[in-house]
Design a protein around this motif. Sequence first.
Motif, mmCIF file in Angstrom:
data_model
loop_
_atom_site.group_PDB
_atom_site.id
_atom_site.type_symbol
_atom_site.label_atom_id
_atom_site.label_comp_id
_atom_site.label_asym_id
_atom_site.label_seq_id
_atom_site.Cartn_x
_atom_site.Cartn_y
_atom_site.Cartn_z
ATOM 1 N N LYS A 71 -96.170 54.341 -12.665
ATOM 2 C CA LYS A 71 -96.696 55.371 -11.427
ATOM 3 C C LYS A 71 -97.732 56.137 -12.083
ATOM 4 C CE LYS A 71 -93.208 54.940 -8.042
ATOM 5 N NZ LYS A 71 -92.167 55.759 -7.249
ATOM 6 N N GLU A 72 -97.414 56.675 -13.267
ATOM 7 C CA GLU A 72 -98.514 57.626 -14.052
ATOM 8 C C GLU A 72 -99.821 57.025 -14.376
ATOM 9 O OE1 GLU A 72 -98.097 60.981 -17.629
ATOM 10 O OE2 GLU A 72 -97.053 59.398 -17.877
ATOM 11 N N ARG A 75 -101.717 56.083 -11.164
ATOM 12 C CA ARG A 75 -102.458 57.410 -10.555
ATOM 13 C C ARG A 75 -103.508 57.893 -11.096
ATOM 14 N NH1 ARG A 75 -96.923 59.401 -9.805
ATOM 15 N NH2 ARG A 75 -96.878 60.293 -11.913
#
Length: 222
Positions: A71-72, A75
């Motif tokens: 997810k990092e 993003r």
Amino acid sequence: MIEAKNIIKRYGNLEVLKGVSVTIGDGEIVSIVGPSGAGKTTLLQIIGTLDKPESGTVTYDGTSVLQLKGKELARFRNKNIGFVFQFHQLLPEFTMLENVAIPALIGGAKHSDAFKRAGELLDYMGLSDRLDHKPAQLSGGERQRVAVARALINKPAVVLADEPSGSLDTANKQELHRLFFTLRDEMKQTFVIVTHDESLAGNSDRILHMRDGMIVEPDSVV
């Protein structure tokens, strides 16, 4: 600034990138040219965090993006990088307004804010009368302008384009080329463009020539 160092990429026994190093300055328009199979698209995908190399580093203003995961990484990509592809990659079931708004919605923007921004960008692209049209109802040049609007929705610092004018006729190619330079001047984006189009490459701030998985000097290209 983007800095890729000593990028090596293999597919099985085939070494596609052989220790490529590239630095892209803020606000530059850089074209990557070379014959098919030279490794241009692979390099662009690695710079864009869509693929990972066997070794090497990629940093955006000091952030080592190859160290990001899950997810990092998603993003970071959503916020900082816009993509334009040769065949638009628009979702056929959605309107132009919806296609452009989707990355903002994925990034957590409010529905009203995402659609307002999408409408503003489509108006900027001269497509305010096409908001409710679906991709099949637009010309190739119009679809590519929608794809550029989608790439810009999250105000990324960098736009990566893979053969963006490859499917367009001459008039639409020229229009798209002018648009890239206008966007750089007005919105301050950095553009990295993989292209076979000599007119687009020739107008860039800098051209990187690739052959056999390496950056080569122009006078060594055959």
